[in-house]
Design a protein around this motif. Sequence first.
Motif, mmCIF file in Angstrom:
data_model
loop_
_atom_site.group_PDB
_atom_site.id
_atom_site.type_symbol
_atom_site.label_atom_id
_atom_site.label_comp_id
_atom_site.label_asym_id
_atom_site.label_seq_id
_atom_site.Cartn_x
_atom_site.Cartn_y
_atom_site.Cartn_z
ATOM 1 N N VAL A 16 6.989 12.440 5.624
ATOM 2 C CA VAL A 16 8.047 13.440 5.798
ATOM 3 C C VAL A 16 8.758 13.755 4.480
ATOM 4 O O VAL A 16 9.653 14.593 4.446
ATOM 5 N N GLU A 17 8.364 13.080 3.417
ATOM 6 C CA GLU A 17 8.908 13.364 2.091
ATOM 7 C C GLU A 17 8.013 14.401 1.414
ATOM 8 O O GLU A 17 6.886 14.614 1.807
ATOM 9 N N ASN A 18 8.510 15.004 0.380
ATOM 10 C CA ASN A 18 7.723 15.996 -0.359
ATOM 11 C C ASN A 18 6.963 15.302 -1.486
ATOM 12 O O ASN A 18 7.145 15.606 -2.657
ATOM 13 N N VAL A 19 6.122 14.326 -1.104
ATOM 14 C CA VAL A 19 5.336 13.544 -2.052
ATOM 15 C C VAL A 19 3.867 13.717 -1.686
ATOM 16 O O VAL A 19 3.508 13.700 -0.511
ATOM 17 N N THR A 20 3.028 13.873 -2.682
ATOM 18 C CA THR A 20 1.592 14.025 -2.463
ATOM 19 C C THR A 20 0.877 12.782 -2.971
ATOM 20 O O THR A 20 1.194 12.269 -4.036
ATOM 21 N N LEU A 21 -0.084 12.308 -2.195
ATOM 22 C CA LEU A 21 -0.906 11.161 -2.569
ATOM 23 C C LEU A 21 -2.269 11.689 -3.000
ATOM 24 O O LEU A 21 -2.937 12.392 -2.245
ATOM 25 N N ILE A 22 -2.671 11.369 -4.224
ATOM 26 C CA ILE A 22 -3.925 11.868 -4.787
ATOM 27 C C ILE A 22 -4.797 10.688 -5.186
ATOM 28 O O ILE A 22 -4.355 9.785 -5.897
ATOM 29 N N ALA A 23 -6.041 10.695 -4.696
ATOM 30 C CA ALA A 23 -7.012 9.663 -5.073
ATOM 31 C C ALA A 23 -7.645 10.043 -6.397
ATOM 32 O O ALA A 23 -8.022 11.198 -6.612
ATOM 33 N N LEU A 24 -7.756 9.070 -7.288
ATOM 34 C CA LEU A 24 -8.320 9.306 -8.622
ATOM 35 C C LEU A 24 -9.527 8.405 -8.858
ATOM 36 O O LEU A 24 -9.799 7.492 -8.084
ATOM 37 N N GLY A 25 -10.190 8.634 -9.964
ATOM 38 C CA GLY A 25 -11.294 7.765 -10.387
ATOM 39 C C GLY A 25 -12.410 7.678 -9.366
ATOM 40 O O GLY A 25 -12.703 8.638 -8.648
ATOM 41 N N GLY A 26 -13.023 6.509 -9.297
ATOM 42 C CA GLY A 26 -14.120 6.295 -8.357
ATOM 43 C C GLY A 26 -13.694 6.491 -6.924
ATOM 44 O O GLY A 26 -14.436 7.034 -6.107
ATOM 45 N N TYR A 27 -12.478 6.075 -6.607
ATOM 46 C CA TYR A 27 -11.969 6.267 -5.246
ATOM 47 C C TYR A 27 -11.863 7.758 -4.940
ATOM 48 O O TYR A 27 -12.288 8.221 -3.891
ATOM 49 N N GLY A 28 -11.330 8.523 -5.848
ATOM 50 C CA GLY A 28 -11.201 9.964 -5.648
ATOM 51 C C GLY A 28 -12.545 10.665 -5.535
ATOM 52 O O GLY A 28 -12.677 11.668 -4.840
ATOM 53 N N LEU A 29 -13.543 10.122 -6.203
ATOM 54 C CA LEU A 29 -14.901 10.696 -6.141
ATOM 55 C C LEU A 29 -15.696 10.171 -4.945
ATOM 56 O O LEU A 29 -16.827 10.581 -4.731
ATOM 57 N N GLY A 30 -15.101 9.235 -4.204
ATOM 58 C CA GLY A 30 -15.808 8.652 -3.059
ATOM 59 C C GLY A 30 -16.869 7.661 -3.485
ATOM 60 O O GLY A 30 -17.822 7.403 -2.749
ATOM 61 N N ARG A 31 -16.711 7.095 -4.676
ATOM 62 C CA ARG A 31 -17.707 6.155 -5.208
ATOM 63 C C ARG A 31 -17.061 4.853 -5.666
ATOM 64 O O ARG A 31 -17.414 4.312 -6.702
ATOM 65 N N ILE A 32 -16.117 4.360 -4.881
ATOM 66 C CA ILE A 32 -15.445 3.126 -5.265
ATOM 67 C C ILE A 32 -16.392 1.951 -5.027
ATOM 68 O O ILE A 32 -17.086 1.893 -4.021
ATOM 69 N N HIS A 33 -16.468 1.062 -5.978
ATOM 70 C CA HIS A 33 -17.358 -0.092 -5.892
ATOM 71 C C HIS A 33 -16.603 -1.282 -5.314
ATOM 72 O O HIS A 33 -15.390 -1.417 -5.523
ATOM 73 N N PRO A 34 -17.308 -2.154 -4.591
ATOM 74 C CA PRO A 34 -16.652 -3.352 -4.051
ATOM 75 C C PRO A 34 -15.977 -4.135 -5.191
ATOM 76 O O PRO A 34 -16.543 -4.313 -6.259
ATOM 77 N N GLY A 35 -14.764 -4.543 -4.947
ATOM 78 C CA GLY A 35 -14.020 -5.300 -5.946
ATOM 79 C C GLY A 35 -13.270 -4.441 -6.948
ATOM 80 O O GLY A 35 -12.484 -4.955 -7.734
ATOM 81 N N SER A 36 -13.511 -3.138 -6.943
ATOM 82 C CA SER A 36 -12.804 -2.238 -7.863
ATOM 83 C C SER A 36 -11.407 -1.943 -7.328
ATOM 84 O O SER A 36 -11.150 -2.054 -6.132
ATOM 85 N N ASP A 37 -10.536 -1.534 -8.233
ATOM 86 C CA ASP A 37 -9.227 -1.116 -7.761
ATOM 87 C C ASP A 37 -9.283 0.336 -7.313
ATOM 88 O O ASP A 37 -10.162 1.090 -7.717
ATOM 89 N N ALA A 38 -8.358 0.693 -6.435
ATOM 90 C CA ALA A 38 -8.244 2.065 -5.961
ATOM 91 C C ALA A 38 -7.186 2.749 -6.808
ATOM 92 O O ALA A 38 -6.028 2.331 -6.828
ATOM 93 N N ASP A 39 -7.588 3.765 -7.550
ATOM 94 C CA ASP A 39 -6.659 4.485 -8.411
ATOM 95 C C ASP A 39 -6.040 5.641 -7.644
ATOM 96 O O ASP A 39 -6.759 6.466 -7.058
ATOM 97 N N ILE A 40 -4.697 5.676 -7.632
ATOM 98 C CA ILE A 40 -3.986 6.748 -6.940
ATOM 99 C C ILE A 40 -2.861 7.279 -7.811
ATOM 100 O O ILE A 40 -2.364 6.600 -8.693
ATOM 101 N N LEU A 41 -2.483 8.512 -7.529
ATOM 102 C CA LEU A 41 -1.336 9.151 -8.152
ATOM 103 C C LEU A 41 -0.400 9.584 -7.036
ATOM 104 O O LEU A 41 -0.836 10.230 -6.078
ATOM 105 N N LEU A 42 0.851 9.209 -7.131
ATOM 106 C CA LEU A 42 1.873 9.703 -6.222
ATOM 107 C C LEU A 42 2.633 10.786 -6.962
ATOM 108 O O LEU A 42 3.157 10.545 -8.057
ATOM 109 N N LEU A 43 2.654 11.970 -6.384
ATOM 110 C CA LEU A 43 3.211 13.151 -7.047
ATOM 111 C C LEU A 43 4.456 13.615 -6.286
ATOM 112 O O LEU A 43 4.348 14.345 -5.303
#
Length: 84
Positions: A16-43
């Motif tokens: 309900v806030e005016n904040v956007t969650l954006i997936a970056l890196g491998g996570y954003g590309l749908g190619r996150i590897h096991p054990g990798s971190d999930a890169d996100i941007l909160l805008l």
Amino acid sequence: LDEILTIIWQHIHLDVENVTLIALGGYGLGRIHPGSDADILLLPPATFTANTEQKITEFISAVWDCGIKLGSSVRTIKECEFDA
């Protein structure tokens, strides 16, 4: 991962806030590897309240508490602009 982030996002009431969650890196590309971190941007908007800032902090903490390695950043659109 998408479902977990969505559930936490809604539980913290960032939906309900005016904040956007954006997936970056491998996570954003749908190619996150096991054990990798999930890169996100909160805008958030250019100006946001202390309440919104607190919710963002709670969100990041809750994700970490779930055992998800998170690479997170919080930036406004102005802070994301690139001057060429």
